[in-house]
Structures are given as C-alpha cells and as structure tokens.
Design a protein around this motif. Structure first.
Motif, PDB file in Angstrom:
ATOM      1  N   SER A 226      46.847 -61.725  -9.578  1.00 35.21           N
ATOM      2  CA  SER A 226      46.518 -61.626  -8.160  1.00 35.21           C
ATOM      3  C   SER A 226      45.329 -62.506  -7.832  1.00 35.21           C
ATOM      4  O   SER A 226      44.519 -62.844  -8.704  1.00 35.21           O
ATOM      5  N   LEU A 227      45.202 -62.873  -6.565  1.00 30.98           N
ATOM      6  CA  LEU A 227      44.148 -63.797  -6.171  1.00 30.98           C
ATOM      7  C   LEU A 227      42.771 -63.209  -6.444  1.00 30.98           C
ATOM      8  O   LEU A 227      41.870 -63.900  -6.937  1.00 30.98           O
ATOM      9  N   GLY A 228      42.565 -61.918  -6.131  1.00 25.32           N
ATOM     10  CA  GLY A 228      41.273 -61.287  -6.371  1.00 25.32           C
ATOM     11  C   GLY A 228      40.912 -61.267  -7.840  1.00 25.32           C
ATOM     12  O   GLY A 228      39.757 -61.493  -8.208  1.00 25.32           O
ATOM     13  N   LEU A 229      41.897 -60.999  -8.679  1.00 24.59           N
ATOM     14  CA  LEU A 229      41.649 -60.972 -10.121  1.00 24.59           C
ATOM     15  C   LEU A 229      41.319 -62.371 -10.630  1.00 24.59           C
ATOM     16  O   LEU A 229      40.364 -62.546 -11.406  1.00 24.59           O
ATOM     17  N   GLY A 275      43.507 -60.111   1.689  1.00 19.44           N
ATOM     18  CA  GLY A 275      42.989 -59.895   0.350  1.00 19.44           C
ATOM     19  C   GLY A 275      42.005 -60.969  -0.068  1.00 19.44           C
ATOM     20  O   GLY A 275      40.938 -60.675  -0.624  1.00 19.44           O
ATOM     21  N   ALA A 276      42.347 -62.238   0.201  1.00 16.39           N
ATOM     22  CA  ALA A 276      41.458 -63.338  -0.170  1.00 16.39           C
ATOM     23  C   ALA A 276      40.182 -63.304   0.650  1.00 16.39           C
ATOM     24  O   ALA A 276      39.077 -63.492   0.119  1.00 16.39           O
ATOM     25  N   GLN A 277      40.306 -63.055   1.939  1.00 12.55           N
ATOM     26  CA  GLN A 277      39.122 -63.032   2.795  1.00 12.55           C
ATOM     27  C   GLN A 277      38.159 -61.934   2.368  1.00 12.55           C
ATOM     28  O   GLN A 277      36.944 -62.161   2.267  1.00 12.55           O
ATOM     29  N   LEU A 278      38.683 -60.731   2.111  1.00 10.14           N
ATOM     30  CA  LEU A 278      37.821 -59.635   1.675  1.00 10.14           C
ATOM     31  C   LEU A 278      37.247 -59.905   0.291  1.00 10.14           C
ATOM     32  O   LEU A 278      36.074 -59.611   0.022  1.00 10.14           O
ATOM     33  N   SER A 279      38.064 -60.455  -0.603  1.00 11.30           N
ATOM     34  CA  SER A 279      37.613 -60.706  -1.970  1.00 11.30           C
ATOM     35  C   SER A 279      36.413 -61.640  -1.988  1.00 11.30           C
ATOM     36  O   SER A 279      35.387 -61.354  -2.618  1.00 11.30           O
ATOM     37  N   TYR A 280      36.524 -62.759  -1.289  1.00 14.82           N
ATOM     38  CA  TYR A 280      35.430 -63.727  -1.284  1.00 14.82           C
ATOM     39  C   TYR A 280      34.232 -63.236  -0.472  1.00 14.82           C
ATOM     40  O   TYR A 280      33.079 -63.402  -0.882  1.00 14.82           O
ATOM     41  N   PRO A 307      35.703 -56.597  11.155  1.00 14.12           N
ATOM     42  CA  PRO A 307      36.378 -57.655  11.935  1.00 14.12           C
ATOM     43  C   PRO A 307      37.662 -58.148  11.291  1.00 14.12           C
ATOM     44  O   PRO A 307      38.668 -58.368  11.985  1.00 14.12           O
ATOM     45  N   LEU A 308      37.640 -58.323   9.956  1.00 17.73           N
ATOM     46  CA  LEU A 308      38.826 -58.843   9.275  1.00 17.73           C
ATOM     47  C   LEU A 308      39.942 -57.808   9.238  1.00 17.73           C
ATOM     48  O   LEU A 308      41.116 -58.136   9.433  1.00 17.73           O
ATOM     49  N   VAL A 309      39.586 -56.550   8.996  1.00 16.58           N
ATOM     50  CA  VAL A 309      40.596 -55.490   8.958  1.00 16.58           C
ATOM     51  C   VAL A 309      41.234 -55.314  10.332  1.00 16.58           C
ATOM     52  O   VAL A 309      42.461 -55.159  10.449  1.00 16.58           O
TER      53      VAL A 309
END
Length: 701
Positions: A226-229, A275-280, A307-309
């Motif tokens: 996954s991107l976060g991982l 997911g990517a936005q929150l991860s970074y 805001p992102l959610v």
C-alpha cells in the motif's frame, strides 16, 4: 511524461483479445460470489491491467480458490479503458486505478489457468516467492479464531477480508481508519522489534542496519504494497542508509521530501487519493511536532485531516479527535500486542480473541453514537484556506485570530452547502432503473422518486456477491455531498425491483420522513419484506391515489395516478406532477400506454415542460397521443448501458422525434441535472466519464 504514457496505453475504443496471456500473483485476486477480480501484467503489452471474470460454475470457483502460486491466465474477452464516474461527486474509480498506473480493464469471457513454468520467457521472480508467502498467510489467518485472524490480516499483511468489512466500516465512520492501515506505526514496531531481537543475539548495530535494509523491502511486498506502507518503509530505508553510508545523514524532513518526490515521479496520480494525502500530511505534522505532547499533536492532526476528509467523504464524526487522542496509547499497549501474542502464541489465542471481540463491540457501539455531521463537499477554495490556516498555526503566536478565522470559514462553507439558492431536479444515472431527486432552494424540500435497484435472475447461493448497492454509492453519496441527511418524501412508483430495490439501503443512511406508494402495494409481501429490513417507520407509509393525498400548491408534487387501489404493477404506477415557477416536471414510473391515455382523459389540460418517459423508454409506454398532448420541451430517459432489454426502444425514440421532442438518455449522458430560475428558463447539465458539459435550453415565458 507519465500523462503521455497513460494516454498511449489507454484504449480509445473497445478491442477484442483472443488467448491473451496475463501474469497473475496468487495474492492479487479476490473472489466475491461468482465474480473474480485481479490486476495482472499484460504480457507483451508492457502494462498492468484490471481483469474481471465471471465463474461459470461452482466447481470452477472452488478450483480457483485453491490456487496459491503465480499463474498465467490465458483470456479471451474485451479490453476497454476504465470508465470514470457518471454522477456528480461519485467515487472516481478510474482515478483510483491510475494511482496504480492501470488505465485499462479486461472483461474476460473465457479463461484458462496455465502454470508459469513451461511458458517460454516467463520465470519466477524473487518477489513472486514473497507473494506466495503472503497468500499462504492470508489463507492460514482465515482459518484461525475470528476476529483475531481478521485483525492480523489487516495489521500485519495489509489484507482485508470481506467478512471484516462491517467492522472496518465502523472504524472508518469513527475516523480511525489510519490506525488500521499499514503505515508508519507498523514499520516503527517492526524496526524496533528487529533491533530488540538482534541486541539480545548480540548483533552489532551496524549489522542490524544492513539487515534492515534487506528486510524492509521484503516487508513491503508481504505487507501488500500500500502507498502508506511504502512511504513509511522508504523513509525508514533512506534514513538508515544515509546514516550508515553517508557523511551527512538525512533529516526527517529531507527524507519525507525525497520520498514524496519519488512518489510523484513513479505514481503521480496517487497524490489525489485520501490515503496518500493523509499519509504524507500527518507524517509531516508528526515530524514538525514530535517534541509536543500527544494531546496537542492529536488536536493538530484533527485540524489538518478535517478539510481532506470533508473533501473526500463529506461527513465528519465529532468523536474522531477525542477517540484519536485516547486510542493512540490503547493501540500501542493493547491492540497491537494482543494481535501479535494471539497470532504467534496459540495457548493465549482464545483470550486474545475474546479481547478483540470486546474491542469490536466497542467500535460498533461508538459508531452508533450520535455525532456524525453531514457537512457536504466544501468548495475547493475553502479546503486550501483551512489547510493554509492550519499551517500558519506552526509559525504564528496569534492562535486566537486563526481560530476565529477557521470557525468563521467553516460556518460560511456550511451555509453555502446547506442553503443553496437554486432549485434542482436531478435524474440519477442508476443503471437499468429509475431514481430522481427534487431539491428546492435552501434545501427546504427534499423529494426522492424511486431508488433504483438491481435485478437478479436465478442466482444461486455461491453466486451472491457482497457489495454496497448503487443506492448507497450513488444516491446517498450525492445527497451527503450536498449536505442532505433527510428525505421529506420518498415516492415509490410501483413494485419493480429496478425502482424500489435500493430503498432499504438508502433508508439506513438517510432519514425518510414519509413514504408514498400506490394504493394496494402496501399489501404485497415483497414490499413488506423490504420495509422490514429498512429503517422506515411503518407509520409513515402512505398508500395513495389521485384522490388520497393528491398534493396541491406551489412546490408540492401532485399525484395524478393511480385512480384506485391496485397491485403495485406497471399499470398501477404513480404519475407525479411537480410545478415550480410555472415549469412542470412529469414522472410516470412504468405506466403503460393504455393508462397514459386515461391520465390525459381525466386531466385534459395536463402539459409538461420536462417529462420522464415511462418504462425506461420501452415501447410499452410513451404513447404517441400522450406525447403529442403533453408537448414536452425535453424528455428524460433512464436506462442502463448495454441493457438486456434494448431500452430505449427505437419506436419510442421515433415517437419523440415525430413530436419534435428533444431527449437525453442517462446511459449516454450520465446524471442529468436541471436547474430552474426565476425568469422561467432552465439549464441542463449532464455528466459522463467525469467530463461535464452544460447546455442551456431557453423557452418562451
């Protein structure tokens, strides 16, 4: 360069392939009922592709479920580009697949599984052995005590079982999904565990670092990639590498920046995913505020995530921030240790499983608490304003002024969403079905006419798929995006599934204040079954005719049919007339031609500016005399793409053409929105494949 590559590999028109070979890893496919879905390497085409295949028998499905090694799928079928959304604010699956650099899909009609060894030019890669290991772990964890196995799948190898979907929905509703997505915390635990074990074995720190440089990429594959991982693994890898082999070790911010740049180079579309936005973003906040206490960090993380959610999900749970602050230590000292102990120490497995059952109950109880705010989708300008204000929190002492600005801007955005100044009639692209929305200015009145629904034909138990209805993914999603949490009246025109099948699932997400049905339909067993599993109070169900609850006056719907109690069949369909600023909108359900003529006989002065054609454009409806009498200025036809009935029928289209009635079909135009103005004109906006085109249709006063 990435854009050009995607455009070059994307099929502009559907093509047929025969015996095309695809390389498939064993952990890449999922089976849902009779549907097989996987991403694979399209051999000879230098690209990955998404594949769908429908099993022809239960035996074929069972044979496929046993596969635990890489294989070559020899397929025959049709390849086409992955289509974008056709409804406003619908989930963009095309963009999601572009985060994986996949732009085409194959609808396979025939598939043969071939062994990898023996196919010339195809060899096992080292990564394939890791995919085999992951597949075996997934299958093993399905067999141990649950929910322990499901938690272990999610937390250790990044796999979510279909059976765990309800719990994950509850966790997502609480805004805690990031805790259960393989990310920085899991890599942190892994690195610390390896360092602890190597210290006990008297391995030097230098050798431990070298060992980690080999282990981290391996875990990236076993963990599902996954991107976060991958972000977390790559940051850890670069940090260890620079410390061991560079005279100037990279700082946390430098590592974060390098990984983000690499991500943008390899898969730039990934940055559009939540997911990517929150991860970074959350990683950046942790790097900047690592010296502050958890309460302050939790508040800041909440301020950045809101805001992102809201932009992606349109809702917010007031318990998210307090639960995030509280559950951090619980995750560290309870959830993760219990999962590890229960998985690797079988004598304690029963105790650990019971503890997770209690935790699962807690998530369910918490998600049922009142506190979910249907905010709606904010204008993108407000998202940038909120994130900018939160960034200023990092560098200014004027916290009170910033807080006032945040509260004021959120209030303005809320009012803009919840009190629109336009009136709107929307025809959803709901597939082969009917669903229409009437929304007056300031969201004062919300009416829904039919709900859509999927027809099933002789489905056996092994073929049944677990999935959300398009009533949830399309209708509820759109209502939430507009800040709507209730339906003042839901009209079900008649009993057919493609008109009423989604009403139970919609009612579980949107409050239905009143349910109107044609008289006699309330006696049907099929309706009573749907009512029983819905969240609609039986006392708000009204069985109506044109004499009972007919509806009169401005901004109300008038009921023109049925004239008497029936059986909820096509010939008993509700016929509804909605009037606004002198404009008339007519909805006829699946009413047949014979009864259409009876309606104009009883209401000889009836006309319509916009007409929803009956029965999806079938020749059983839209009688020539009926159309000629109404003289509509626009006809709307709701029909599914490539439907088995051939709707809309050419006979109906010819009738409309002879009466000089322009028409739009949802199968081609997607969602159709009509906005009315005080001047008596209305504008028509259509949506198709995420490309909006707007047409202005002017009429005489």
């Amino acid at each position: 360069m990435w854009q050009q590559k995607i455009q070059q590999q994307t099929e502009k028109e559907q093509i047929s392939v025969v015996n095309s070979k695809l390389f498939v890893e064993p952990d890449e496919f999922t089976i849902n009922g009779d549907l097989l879905k996987f991403s694979a390497r399209w051999l000879g085409q230098n690209q990955d592709i998404l594949v769908y295949y429908r099993f022809h028998s239960k035996k074929e499905k069972e044979e496929f479920e046993k596969i635990q090694v890489p294989f070559v799928a020899e397929t025959t079928g049709n390849v086409d580009s992955i289509k974008g959304p056709t409804n406003d604010n619908e989930f963009d699956f095309r963009r999601f697949m572009l985060t994986k650099n996949i732009s085409n899909e194959l609808q396979a009609k025939k598939m043969t599984v071939l062994p990898v060894l023996g196919n010339v030019g195809i060899k096992y890669r080292f990564s394939s052995y890791l995919h085999v290991l992951r597949k075996k772990m997934i299958d093993h964890l399905e067999k141990i005590s649950q929910p322990l196995g499901w938690f272990t799948q999610v937390l250790l190898i990044g796999y979510q079982s279909e059976s765990f979907q309800e719990s994950m929905d509850q966790i997502n509703k609480l805004g805690l999904l990031y805790l259960f997505t393989l990310s920085g915390m899991h890599v942190y635990y892994l690195v610390n565990l390896i360092r602890y074990l190597t210290r006990k074995m008297r391995v030097t720190q230098e050798n431990t670092d070298i060992l980690l440089l080999f282990i981290l990429p391996i875990y990236g594959i076993i963990g599902g990639g996954s991107l976060g991982l991958l972000r977390s693994l790559l940051m850890s890898w670069l940090h260890i590498f620079s410390r061991r082999f560079s005279s100037v070790p990279l700082t946390g911010i430098e590592t974060w920046s390098l990984v983000l740049l690499l991500n943008l180079i390899v898969t730039p579309a990934a940055i559009f995913s939540l997911g990517a936005q929150l991860s970074y973003l959350l990683t950046l906040i942790l790097l900047l505020d690592h010296h502050k206490n958890q309460f302050i960090v939790g508040l800041k993380m909440g301020g950045f995530t809101i805001p992102l959610v809201l932009w992606h999900t349109y809702t917010w749970n007031i318990w998210t921030i307090p639960l995030s602050i509280m559950i951090g230590p619980i995750f560290d000292w309870f959830i993760f240790p219990v999962v590890i102990i229960g998985t690797f120490f079988s004598p304690l497995r029963g105790v650990c499983n019971q503890a997770l059952i209690v935790l699962q109950w807690f998530f369910g109880w918490s998600s049922d608490l009142p506190g979910t705010i249907i905010f709606g989708k904010p204008p993108v300008l407000f998202v940038f304003i909120w994130l900018t204000l939160m960034l200023f929190y990092q560098i200014t002492e004027q916290k009170i002024k910033l807080t006032v600005c945040l509260i004021l801007s959120y209030t303005i955005a809320f009012c803009v969403i919840h009190f629109p100044i336009e009136n709107e009639v929307t025809y959803f692209d709901i597939g082969q079905g009917d669903c229409s929305l009437i929304k007056t200015r300031f969201n004062k009145q919300i009416y829904l006419i039919d709900t859509g629904g999927k027809l099933t034909f002789n489905t056996e138990k092994w073929q049944i798929r677990n999935s959300r209805t398009n009533g949830e993914t399309v209708v509820v999603n759109y209502l939430h995006s507009k800040g709507i949490s209730r339906i003042d009246r839901l009209y079900l025109t008649h009993q057919d599934t493609d008109h009423v099948g989604n009403f139970p699932s919609i009612s579980k997400n949107i409050t239905v204040k009143q349910l109107m049905i044609p008289a006699g339909m309330e006696k049907l067993a099929s309706f009573q079954r749907r009512l029983l599993i819905s969240n609609v109070d039986p006392h708000v169900v009204k069985a109506v005719t044109d004499q009972a609850y007919p509806g009169k006056g401005l901004d109300l719907i008038q009921i023109l049919h049925p004239f008497q109690s029936g059986a909820g069949k096509n010939e008993d369909s509700l016929v509804l007339l909605y009037q606004l600023y002198g404009k008339k909108f007519l909805f006829t359900g699946d009413l047949d031609q014979k009864n259409e003529l009876k309606v104009i006989q009883k209401y000889p002065s009836l006309t319509a500016d916009v007409m929803k054609t009956g029965h999806h454009g079938s020749k059983t409806a839209s009688a020539p005399d009926f159309i000629e009498h109404l003289k509509p200025k626009l006809a709307i036809i709701s029909a599914g793409r490539n439907n088995r009935y051939g709707h809309p029928d050419q006979e109906t289209l010819l009738t409309l053409q002879k009466s000089a009635v322009p028409y739009l079909v949802t199968a081609k135009s997607g969602m159709i929105k009509i906005r009315t103005t005080f001047k008596g004109n209305f504008s028509v906006q259509t949506f198709n494949n995420n490309n909006n085109e707007e047409k202005k249709v002017k009429h005489a006063s």
